[in-house]
Design an enzyme around this catalytic site. Structure first.
Site, mmCIF file in Angstrom:
data_model
loop_
_atom_site.group_PDB
_atom_site.id
_atom_site.type_symbol
_atom_site.label_atom_id
_atom_site.label_comp_id
_atom_site.label_asym_id
_atom_site.label_seq_id
_atom_site.Cartn_x
_atom_site.Cartn_y
_atom_site.Cartn_z
ATOM 1 N N ASN A 1 -2.454 -10.374 -3.004
ATOM 2 C CA ASN A 1 -2.625 -10.305 -4.449
ATOM 3 C C ASN A 1 -4.115 -10.404 -4.758
ATOM 4 O O ASN A 1 -4.951 -10.515 -3.844
ATOM 5 C CB ASN A 1 -1.804 -11.384 -5.166
ATOM 6 C CG ASN A 1 -2.198 -12.800 -4.767
ATOM 7 O OD1 ASN A 1 -3.348 -13.093 -4.445
ATOM 8 N ND2 ASN A 1 -1.224 -13.710 -4.770
ATOM 9 N N GLU B 1 -5.852 -13.617 -3.428
ATOM 10 C CA GLU B 1 -5.908 -13.601 -1.968
ATOM 11 C C GLU B 1 -6.939 -12.598 -1.471
ATOM 12 O O GLU B 1 -7.614 -12.832 -0.456
ATOM 13 C CB GLU B 1 -4.525 -13.277 -1.403
ATOM 14 C CG GLU B 1 -3.509 -14.392 -1.609
ATOM 15 C CD GLU B 1 -2.070 -13.941 -1.405
ATOM 16 O OE1 GLU B 1 -1.184 -14.809 -1.290
ATOM 17 O OE2 GLU B 1 -1.827 -12.715 -1.370
ATOM 18 N N ASP C 1 7.238 -10.616 -1.638
ATOM 19 C CA ASP C 1 8.166 -10.348 -0.540
ATOM 20 C C ASP C 1 8.763 -8.952 -0.665
ATOM 21 O O ASP C 1 8.909 -8.227 0.321
ATOM 22 C CB ASP C 1 9.310 -11.370 -0.551
ATOM 23 C CG ASP C 1 8.828 -12.804 -0.377
ATOM 24 O OD1 ASP C 1 7.681 -12.988 0.064
ATOM 25 O OD2 ASP C 1 9.603 -13.721 -0.681
#
Length: 358
Positions: A230, A233, A307
Site C-alpha cells: 500500500n 508500505e 489479501d
C-alpha cells in the site's frame, strides 16, 4: 514494448498486449483467466496464519463502570485470517490453494486448520509448534462499527530445528504449485531464509511469485514477479518520508520516486501500489506508470482488501493474464470485498458480475 508480459520473468500470456476492451470481452464470454484456466491452477500461500474472531452486537448504553460502550452480544463467529484469508480468496475464485505457515499446537490452531480443510485448502505444509500459541484477533463490532480489537499472539522465530522442517515442507509444496504468494503480517514466518528459499524454488520451476509486504519489516527481496504494497508500505520500503497524496497519482512525484526505488531495490518485474479510494498505481521497469481508478462503489471495511489484491493478481498471472489484466481484475475484486463487513473474499461469480456491469 508497451504493457505486455514478454519481458516479465515466469509469465506467459495468450494475450500479450494490454487491451481493456478485449479483456472485458473475454471476461464477458466466460472469464478465461478466472474460468477454465484458473480452475486448473494451484497457488501456494506462505505467511503468517491467524484466526479472526468476531463478536457482533448492539450498543444501547454507556457502562457505569467506565466511559465505554456496553455491547449486547447477538452472535459470534471465527474465520481464517492473515495469510489464511489469501488462501480463502484463491478458493473463492475456484482455483486450488495450499497454505504454509506456523500455528500453535492448541485448540485455536485446530479450529483454524479444520476450517481451512473444510474449504478444500491443502494444509500439509503447516508446521504445528507447541512453543507458541496460534495468533487470534478478536474484533468487537456494534452496528457495523468496530468498538475494540483484542489480540492474542506470541512472537515466532525459526531456529536450527524448526526451519529445516519448514523448508522441506515449502519446497515440496512449490513442486505442486503454479504460483506462490508471500503474505507478510510481521509475525515471524516471512523472514529472509523463507523468502530466499521460495524465490529460489520458484525460479527453478519458472512460476510467478508475489509479495504482499509488511511495513517496518526489512527484507532483501530480489527477483520476484509482483509486489503489492500500500502507499505507506511503499514509502517505508523506499526509505522515503510519506507525503500527502494528491488527486492524481501520475502527478505525485514523491510516490513515483518511491515506486522507482522499489523496482530497483527489489528487482520486481511488476509493482502494484494500492492507494485506497484512489485505486492503484502500476509500475514496471522501462514502462510508463499507469493509474487504475478504484472500482469500489461503497466502503464498509478495508480489512482483508490487500489479501484479495495479491490473491487475484497472482492467480490471474498464473492463468496467463498480462500485468494490466491481472491488476484490473484485482482492482475489481478489492472493490467488492471493501463493501463487506469483516475479513471477506470475492467469489468468481461476483467478480465476473462486476466486470460485466462496467
Amino acid at each position: 514494448p508497451g504493457w505486455g508480459v514478454r519481458s516479465i520473468p515466469y509469465v506467459t500470456s495468450r494475450y500479450p498486449l494490454w487491451d481493456q476492451k478485449g479483456m472485458l470481452a473475454r471476461m464477458d464470454k466466460g472469464g478465461y483467466y478466472l474460468g477454465d484456466a484458473a480452475e486448473g491452477k494451484r497457488i501456494l500461500v506462505v505467511g503468517d496464519l491467524m484466526l479472526d474472531r468476531y463478536i457482533l452486537g448492539t450498543v444501547n448504553r454507556i457502562s457505569p463502570e467506565a466511559p465505554v460502550p456496553v455491547v449486547h452480544v447477538r452472535t459470534e463467529k471465527a474465520v481464517p485470517g492473515g495469510a489464511s484469508n489469501v488462501a480463502l480468496n484463491i478458493r473463492s475464485l475456484q482455483a486450488s490453494a495450499i497454505v504454509a505457515g506456523v500455528t500453535g499446537a492448541d485448540k485455536d490452531g485446530d479450529d483454524l486448520i479444520a476450517q481451512l480443510e473444510h474449504r478444500g485448502i491443502d494444509t500439509t505444509p503447516i508446521l504445528r509448534e507447541g512453543s507458541v500459541r496460534t495468533t487470534v484477533k478478536t474484533r468487537v463490532i456494534a452496528e457495523r462499527q468496530q468498538v475494540v480489537r483484542v489480540d492474542w499472539e506470541d512472537g515466532f522465530e525459526f531456529n536450527g530445528e524448526t526451519f529445516p522442517k519448514f523448508e522441506e515442507k515449502l519446497r515440496n509444496a512449490v513442486r505442486e504449485a503454479d504460483g506462490v504468494i508471500l503474505e507478510d503480517y510481521g509475525k515471524g514466518v516471512i523472514g529472509q531464509k523463507v523468502v530466499d528459499a521460495v524465490v529460489e524454488a520458484c525460479a527453478q520451476k519458472g512460476i510467478p511469485v508475489g509479495l504482499d509486504p509488511k511495513e517496518n519489516h526489512e527484507l532483501a527481496i530480489n527477483g520476484i514477479t509482483v509486489a503489492t504494497p500500500n502507499r505507506r508500505e511503499a514509502f517505508i520500503a523506499a526509505g522515503l518520508t510519506e507525503t500527502r497524496p494528491g488527486p492524481n497519482p501520475l502527478e505525485d512525484v514523491r510516490l513515483l520516486q518511491a515506486g522507482d526505488r522499489i523496482l530497483e531495490k527489489w528487482r520486481t518485474a511488476m509493482l502494484v501500489i494500492t492507494l485506497g479510494d484512489l485505486g492503484m498505481l502500476l509500475m514496471a521497469k522501462g514502462q510508463k506508470p499507469m493509474h487504475v481508478p478504484t472500482r469500489a462503489r461503497e466502503v464498509f471495511d478495508v480489512s482483508g482488501a490487500g489479501d484479495t489484491v495479491i490473491a487475484t493478481c497472482v492467480l490471474a498471472i498464473a492463468a496467463g493474464a498480462s500485468f494490466h489484466e491481472a491488476a484490473e481484475l484485482a482492482n475489481y475484486a478489492a472493490g467488492i470485498v471493501v463493501a463487506k463487513l469483516g475479513t471477506a473474499t470475492c467469489s468468481r461469480s461476483e467478480l465476473l458480475g462486476a466486470v460485466e456491469d462496467t
